[in-house]
Motif scaffolding. Structure first.
Motif, PDB file in Angstrom:
ATOM      1  N   HIS A  73      -2.518  -8.666  -2.646  1.00 42.67           N
ATOM      2  CA  HIS A  73      -3.151  -7.403  -2.233  1.00 42.67           C
ATOM      3  C   HIS A  73      -2.145  -6.530  -1.486  1.00 42.67           C
ATOM      4  O   HIS A  73      -1.793  -6.810  -0.337  1.00 42.67           O
ATOM      5  CB  HIS A  73      -4.370  -7.663  -1.344  1.00 42.67           C
ATOM      6  CG  HIS A  73      -5.105  -6.404  -0.993  1.00 42.67           C
ATOM      7  ND1 HIS A  73      -5.856  -5.702  -1.916  1.00 42.67           N
ATOM      8  CD2 HIS A  73      -5.174  -5.682   0.159  1.00 42.67           C
ATOM      9  CE1 HIS A  73      -6.380  -4.622  -1.338  1.00 42.67           C
ATOM     10  NE2 HIS A  73      -5.967  -4.584  -0.081  1.00 42.67           N
ATOM     11  N   HIS A  75      -0.839  -2.110  -1.307  1.00 42.85           N
ATOM     12  CA  HIS A  75      -1.097  -0.732  -1.771  1.00 42.85           C
ATOM     13  C   HIS A  75       0.224  -0.009  -2.002  1.00 42.85           C
ATOM     14  O   HIS A  75       0.942   0.272  -1.039  1.00 42.85           O
ATOM     15  CB  HIS A  75      -1.881   0.043  -0.710  1.00 42.85           C
ATOM     16  CG  HIS A  75      -3.264  -0.465  -0.476  1.00 42.85           C
ATOM     17  ND1 HIS A  75      -4.390   0.229  -0.847  1.00 42.85           N
ATOM     18  CD2 HIS A  75      -3.721  -1.599   0.121  1.00 42.85           C
ATOM     19  CE1 HIS A  75      -5.474  -0.439  -0.490  1.00 42.85           C
ATOM     20  NE2 HIS A  75      -5.102  -1.561   0.093  1.00 42.85           N
ATOM     21  N   HIS A 226     -12.057  -4.052  -2.186  1.00 40.12           N
ATOM     22  CA  HIS A 226     -12.140  -4.537  -0.805  1.00 40.12           C
ATOM     23  C   HIS A 226     -13.551  -5.032  -0.514  1.00 40.12           C
ATOM     24  O   HIS A 226     -14.516  -4.558  -1.122  1.00 40.12           O
ATOM     25  CB  HIS A 226     -11.819  -3.401   0.167  1.00 40.12           C
ATOM     26  CG  HIS A 226     -10.406  -2.898   0.084  1.00 40.12           C
ATOM     27  ND1 HIS A 226     -10.069  -1.733  -0.558  1.00 40.12           N
ATOM     28  CD2 HIS A 226      -9.254  -3.414   0.565  1.00 40.12           C
ATOM     29  CE1 HIS A 226      -8.755  -1.540  -0.451  1.00 40.12           C
ATOM     30  NE2 HIS A 226      -8.240  -2.547   0.218  1.00 40.12           N
ATOM     31  N   HIS A 265      -9.767  -9.276   1.787  1.00 41.71           N
ATOM     32  CA  HIS A 265     -10.248  -9.427   3.165  1.00 41.71           C
ATOM     33  C   HIS A 265     -11.370 -10.454   3.319  1.00 41.71           C
ATOM     34  O   HIS A 265     -11.122 -11.579   3.693  1.00 41.71           O
ATOM     35  CB  HIS A 265     -10.635  -8.081   3.785  1.00 41.71           C
ATOM     36  CG  HIS A 265      -9.486  -7.135   3.825  1.00 41.71           C
ATOM     37  ND1 HIS A 265      -8.309  -7.441   4.467  1.00 41.71           N
ATOM     38  CD2 HIS A 265      -9.287  -5.911   3.259  1.00 41.71           C
ATOM     39  CE1 HIS A 265      -7.442  -6.457   4.312  1.00 41.71           C
ATOM     40  NE2 HIS A 265      -8.016  -5.512   3.580  1.00 41.71           N
ATOM     41  N   ASP A 316      -1.211  -6.440   2.251  1.00 40.94           N
ATOM     42  CA  ASP A 316      -1.998  -5.248   2.559  1.00 40.94           C
ATOM     43  C   ASP A 316      -1.181  -4.136   3.207  1.00 40.94           C
ATOM     44  O   ASP A 316      -1.670  -3.412   4.076  1.00 40.94           O
ATOM     45  CB  ASP A 316      -3.236  -5.575   3.415  1.00 40.94           C
ATOM     46  CG  ASP A 316      -4.278  -4.456   3.376  1.00 40.94           C
ATOM     47  OD1 ASP A 316      -4.285  -3.684   2.404  1.00 40.94           O
ATOM     48  OD2 ASP A 316      -5.075  -4.354   4.329  1.00 40.94           O
TER      49      ASP A 316
HETATM   50 ZN   LIG Z   1      -6.265  -2.989   1.155  1.00 34.92          ZN
END
Ligand SMILES: [Zn+2]
Length: 434
Positions: A73, A75, A226, A265, A316
């Motif tokens: 995960h 971005h 998410h 998460h 993340d």
């Molecule tokens: Zn994220």
């Protein structure tokens, strides 16, 4: 063919399933025979050398060779906004992340960001990743094209939202369907690239948009989003979906909880959610430094494992504090220690597994990457610290491979990445011998 001679360390087993020590494989003076980017044989250097006396040998002396890291995960549009400390999730999105994500509407800007992001992954030893994309299709073309050029194993997709976020980041369900289908046609299963349907979270995706996600998922691609990150977010989702049993149910009702689904998460799973995740074979990406930076909470790893939910590791970025997966693994260890008796005490073997094979399993790539089994792609990271560094001192005083791994996870930084191979190609060579 090339023989790579090194101290070879990986986790072909599952340390959560039994004695962690049995999940570890170590060849102290080991060798991997690699042809066309694929591992053809593994064993002691003496044995492989005797069997293949004519082959070229690359000596990787000192440190250890581990599988390329797998980030479940991260971005890509947020590589320039790491370090926005002091805010909870929804404020951080509004003030740090989303203004930057809007800038990727400019394709030239997106191209520059994609290059910085992917080169950052490689420098950190990450060779496979499930990448949360951009809200703009042209930015996704830039990411896929640049990832393909570098040979990275990237699963990613257009981020979909049709409410709540700033207006320039919204798309309608109709355009989402058309734009995503185009990207799937252009990029899914092209080399090592794959597509993932990516609603930002159900907070910003209506039932109609989630229905479009289900139509796209039926094309045989992947899914990520998410879930249960922050208590204010969870309350807002509950308000928007009054008939849903819980947050996970907002996805489940649309058929989005599958073996090809990875949810980031899940810090605050509600009643029944872990059982549903396990029943459908979906995975959770645990993002430790992000959870700590945003004050999201302490991840209930023991509960996930006890329910049989597969857990991988994500950086993340940009809420997380960098792309280096060993740092995430160390933070995961810290979090479990802070949970006291409710935590799951992680060993160094767990940490290596979480940074490598766990991600490969979550992404359905365990047949290709995540360990050094024969037949797998040679994606590898050579961790070798500078001779006078504190990590080098500690490695000299490690009593065995597990102890050495503990020193690595405590002390290593991207500066200790001496070389990275992507399917047999040297992609970063900070300290290779001539
Ligand atoms: Zn994220």
């Amino acid at each position: 063919m090339t023989i790579y001679r090194a101290t070879i360390v990986d986790t072909p087993g599952d340390p959560f399933a039994g004695d962690p020590a049995e999940a570890l494989a170590v060849d102290q003076d080991g060798a991997l025979l690699v042809r066309d980017g694929v591992i053809r044989a593994r064993g002691s250097f003496a044995a492989l050398r005797a069997e293949h006396p004519g082959e070229q040998v690359t000596q990787l002396s000192g440190g250890m060779l581990v599988p390329g890291f797998v980030d479940a995960h991260v971005h890509f549009p947020q590589i320039r906004v790491i370090g926005g400390l002091g805010l909870p999730l929804l404020d951080w999105l509004e003030r740090c992340a989303l203004p930057e994500e809007s800038r990727l509407a400019d394709q030239g800007y997106a191209r520059a960001v994609a290059g910085e992001f992917l080169d950052g992954l490689i420098s950190a030893g990450t060779t496979s990743a499930l990448v949360f994309g951009s809200h703009f299709p042209a930015a996704m073309d830039e990411l896929f094209a640049a990832a393909g050029q570098r040979g990275l194993n990237i699963t990613s997709g257009l981020v979909l939202s049709d409410r709540i976020l700033r207006p320039d980041l919204l798309n309608s369900p109709q355009t989402a369907l058309v734009d995503s289908a185009g990207l799937i046609r252009r990029w899914h299963e092209r080399g090592r690239l794959r597509y993932a349907v990516t609603p930002r979270f159900s907070l910003s995706a209506s039932d109609e948009m989630l229905d479009v996600c289900a139509q796209l998922l039926a094309k045989g691609v992947w899914f990520t989003s998410h879930i249960n990150e922050n208590v204010a977010e969870i309350a807002a989702v509950a308000g928007l979906f009054p008939s849903a049993r819980n947050y996970l149910d907002t996805y489940r009702r649309h058929g989005l909880v599958t073996e090809r689904s990875v949810f980031a998460h899940n810090v605050h799973p509600g009643d029944g959610e872990l059982a549903v995740l396990a029943e459908h074979g979906a995975s959770v990406s645990h993002c430790p430094t992000s959870n700590c930076a945003l004050g999201s909470g302490l991840f209930p790893l023991r509960e996930h494992i006890e329910y049989g939910v597969h857990v991988a590791l994500g950086s993340d970025v940009g809420a997380g504090s960098g792309l280096f997966l060993p740092k995430e693994a160390l933070q995961a260890y810290f979090i479990q220690q802070l949970l006291g008796p409710g935590g799951l005490a992680l060993t160094p073997v767990h940490l290596l597994y979480l940074a490598t094979r766990a991600g490969a399993l979550a992404l359905g790539l365990d047949g290709q990457v995540g360990d050094f089994g024969v037949g797998k792609d040679f994606d590898a990271v050579w961790l070798r610290p500078a001779p006078r560094s504190t990590l080098a001192v500690n490695l000299r005083h490690a009593c065995d491979a597990t102890d050495a791994l503990a020193r690595v996870f405590s002390l290593a930084t991207p500066a200790d990445v001496a070389g990275v191979w992507i399917r047999g190609e040297l992609a970063a060579d900070h300290a290779l011998p001539d």
